[in-house]
Design a protein around this motif. Structure first.
Motif, mmCIF file in Angstrom:
data_model
loop_
_atom_site.group_PDB
_atom_site.id
_atom_site.type_symbol
_atom_site.label_atom_id
_atom_site.label_comp_id
_atom_site.label_asym_id
_atom_site.label_seq_id
_atom_site.Cartn_x
_atom_site.Cartn_y
_atom_site.Cartn_z
ATOM 1 N N ALA A 64 -1.436 -43.464 -34.279
ATOM 2 C CA ALA A 64 -2.522 -44.019 -35.100
ATOM 3 C C ALA A 64 -2.225 -45.470 -35.456
ATOM 4 C CB ALA A 64 -2.698 -43.177 -36.370
ATOM 5 N N GLU A 65 -0.945 -45.781 -35.747
ATOM 6 C CA GLU A 65 -0.596 -47.169 -36.081
ATOM 7 C C GLU A 65 -0.810 -48.082 -34.874
ATOM 8 O OE1 GLU A 65 0.164 -48.314 -39.115
ATOM 9 O OE2 GLU A 65 0.211 -50.321 -38.263
ATOM 10 N N LEU A 66 -0.514 -47.576 -33.677
ATOM 11 C CA LEU A 66 -0.748 -48.381 -32.473
ATOM 12 C C LEU A 66 -2.244 -48.626 -32.266
ATOM 13 C CD1 LEU A 66 1.906 -46.759 -30.114
ATOM 14 C CD2 LEU A 66 1.874 -49.143 -30.867
ATOM 15 N N PHE A 67 -3.075 -47.594 -32.490
ATOM 16 C CA PHE A 67 -4.530 -47.783 -32.404
ATOM 17 C C PHE A 67 -4.997 -48.785 -33.460
ATOM 18 C CE2 PHE A 67 -5.084 -43.663 -30.041
ATOM 19 C CZ PHE A 67 -5.798 -44.202 -28.981
ATOM 20 N N ASN A 68 -4.456 -48.658 -34.669
ATOM 21 C CA ASN A 68 -4.815 -49.564 -35.763
ATOM 22 C C ASN A 68 -4.494 -51.011 -35.384
ATOM 23 O OD1 ASN A 68 -5.497 -50.462 -38.391
ATOM 24 N ND2 ASN A 68 -3.391 -50.249 -39.071
ATOM 25 N N SER A 69 -3.298 -51.189 -34.833
ATOM 26 C CA SER A 69 -2.866 -52.529 -34.430
ATOM 27 C C SER A 69 -3.752 -53.063 -33.293
ATOM 28 C CB SER A 69 -1.404 -52.449 -33.992
ATOM 29 O OG SER A 69 -0.949 -53.688 -33.582
ATOM 30 N N ALA A 70 -4.067 -52.179 -32.334
ATOM 31 C CA ALA A 70 -4.930 -52.596 -31.216
ATOM 32 C C ALA A 70 -6.286 -53.066 -31.727
ATOM 33 C CB ALA A 70 -5.103 -51.429 -30.237
ATOM 34 N N LEU A 71 -6.848 -52.298 -32.655
ATOM 35 C CA LEU A 71 -8.165 -52.647 -33.201
ATOM 36 C C LEU A 71 -8.105 -53.979 -33.948
ATOM 37 C CD1 LEU A 71 -10.957 -51.125 -33.346
ATOM 38 C CD2 LEU A 71 -10.368 -50.695 -35.722
ATOM 39 N N GLU A 72 -7.057 -54.169 -34.750
ATOM 40 C CA GLU A 72 -6.923 -55.429 -35.504
ATOM 41 C C GLU A 72 -6.862 -56.619 -34.550
ATOM 42 O OE1 GLU A 72 -4.456 -53.788 -39.389
ATOM 43 O OE2 GLU A 72 -3.497 -55.224 -38.048
ATOM 44 N N ALA A 85 -18.669 -55.669 -41.810
ATOM 45 C CA ALA A 85 -18.501 -54.595 -40.813
ATOM 46 C C ALA A 85 -17.085 -54.609 -40.234
ATOM 47 C CB ALA A 85 -19.530 -54.747 -39.697
ATOM 48 N N ILE A 86 -16.529 -55.814 -40.048
ATOM 49 C CA ILE A 86 -15.146 -55.909 -39.540
ATOM 50 C C ILE A 86 -14.180 -55.332 -40.581
ATOM 51 C CG2 ILE A 86 -13.326 -57.492 -38.768
ATOM 52 C CD1 ILE A 86 -15.553 -57.554 -36.825
ATOM 53 N N GLY A 87 -14.452 -55.676 -41.841
ATOM 54 C CA GLY A 87 -13.612 -55.149 -42.914
ATOM 55 C C GLY A 87 -13.635 -53.633 -42.939
ATOM 56 N N ILE A 88 -14.833 -53.049 -42.816
ATOM 57 C CA ILE A 88 -14.939 -51.577 -42.826
ATOM 58 C C ILE A 88 -14.203 -50.978 -41.627
ATOM 59 C CG2 ILE A 88 -16.559 -49.649 -42.556
ATOM 60 C CD1 ILE A 88 -18.568 -51.344 -44.213
ATOM 61 N N ALA A 89 -14.372 -51.595 -40.454
ATOM 62 C CA ALA A 89 -13.697 -51.078 -39.249
ATOM 63 C C ALA A 89 -12.178 -51.082 -39.451
ATOM 64 C CB ALA A 89 -14.072 -51.923 -38.033
ATOM 65 N N ALA A 93 -9.606 -47.788 -39.837
ATOM 66 C CA ALA A 93 -8.416 -47.599 -38.995
ATOM 67 C C ALA A 93 -7.177 -47.414 -39.871
ATOM 68 C CB ALA A 93 -8.242 -48.787 -38.051
ATOM 69 N N ALA A 94 -7.082 -48.219 -40.939
ATOM 70 C CA ALA A 94 -5.947 -48.065 -41.859
ATOM 71 C C ALA A 94 -6.033 -46.711 -42.563
ATOM 72 C CB ALA A 94 -5.951 -49.207 -42.876
ATOM 73 N N GLY A 95 -7.251 -46.271 -42.872
ATOM 74 C CA GLY A 95 -7.436 -44.962 -43.500
ATOM 75 C C GLY A 95 -6.954 -43.836 -42.599
ATOM 76 N N ALA A 96 -7.185 -43.983 -41.298
ATOM 77 C CA ALA A 96 -6.721 -42.952 -40.356
ATOM 78 C C ALA A 96 -5.194 -42.837 -40.398
ATOM 79 C CB ALA A 96 -7.187 -43.289 -38.939
ATOM 80 N N VAL A 97 -4.514 -43.986 -40.457
ATOM 81 C CA VAL A 97 -3.045 -43.973 -40.547
ATOM 82 C C VAL A 97 -2.614 -43.299 -41.846
ATOM 83 C CG1 VAL A 97 -0.952 -45.386 -40.638
ATOM 84 C CG2 VAL A 97 -2.854 -46.064 -39.152
ATOM 85 N N LEU A 98 -3.334 -43.624 -42.938
ATOM 86 C CA LEU A 98 -2.988 -43.037 -44.239
ATOM 87 C C LEU A 98 -3.135 -41.519 -44.225
ATOM 88 C CD1 LEU A 98 -2.296 -43.425 -47.259
ATOM 89 C CD2 LEU A 98 -4.754 -43.657 -47.684
ATOM 90 N N VAL A 99 -4.260 -41.027 -43.682
ATOM 91 C CA VAL A 99 -4.512 -39.574 -43.657
ATOM 92 C C VAL A 99 -3.406 -38.857 -42.872
ATOM 93 C CG1 VAL A 99 -6.057 -37.813 -42.695
ATOM 94 C CG2 VAL A 99 -7.005 -39.732 -44.002
ATOM 95 N N LEU A 100 -3.066 -39.405 -41.698
ATOM 96 C CA LEU A 100 -2.038 -38.751 -40.879
ATOM 97 C C LEU A 100 -0.651 -38.865 -41.519
ATOM 98 C CD1 LEU A 100 -3.362 -39.764 -37.367
ATOM 99 C CD2 LEU A 100 -3.225 -37.463 -38.316
#
Ligand SMILES: Nc1ncnc2c1ncn2[C@@H]1O[C@H](COP(=O)(O)OP(=O)(O)OP(=O)(O)O)[C@@H](O)[C@H]1O
Length: 117
Positions: A64-72, A85-89, A93-100
């Motif tokens: 998830a962190e790698l996906f987060n970094s890729a998206l950033e 919209a960029i902020g929400i995106a 992604a950061a929320g996904a890392v937090l949940v996992l």
């Protein structure tokens, strides 16, 4: 450049992991956490299901962190200006890392209770 050889695609993937390691302090912290989990597993030698659960959780957080970094990286390149919209995106992604990460902590607590409790 589709359908490159397996060794080349493996190299691209390793480049991505290395780039995240260099650029993202949170990725380095998560790798340290995963290493600590492996050390605890080697020390306690629990049932195979605990190995599977704990290693799967480590992999999910790191992935998830790698996906987060890729998206950033991609968003910063295609849209350097600020936009809600960029902020929400990025926040999602950061929320996904937090949940996992929270799920991983819960599984680790369950393991500690099961093996020390
Ligand atoms: N272009 C943008 N437009 C709107 N909000 C943004 C933008 N860039 C960043 N933000 C906001 O700032 C937050 C932090 O973004 P940033 O790109 O610095 O990620 P970060 O969380 O610092 O990443 P890292 O994992 O590297 O610490 C985002 O989650 C988002 O809320």
């Amino acid at each position: 450049m589709k359908n490159q050889s397996f060794s080349k695609r493996l190299g691209f993937a390793m480049n991505g992991v290395a780039a995240a390691w260099r650029a993202e302090a949170s990725f380095r912290t998560q790798c340290a956490g995963a290493l600590a989990v492996v050390v605890v597993l080697l020390w306690r030698r629990p049932e195979p299901v605990w190995w599977a659960l704990l290693l799967l959780n480590c992999a999910l957080v790191l992935g998830a962190e790698l996906f987060n970094s890729a998206l950033e990286h991609a968003l910063d390149r295609v849209h350097p200006e600020h936009h809600p919209a960029i902020g929400i995106a990025k926040d999602c992604a950061a929320g996904a890392v937090l949940v996992l990460s929270l799920a991983a902590v819960c599984v680790f607590i369950a393991f500690v209770v099961a093996s020390f409790g």
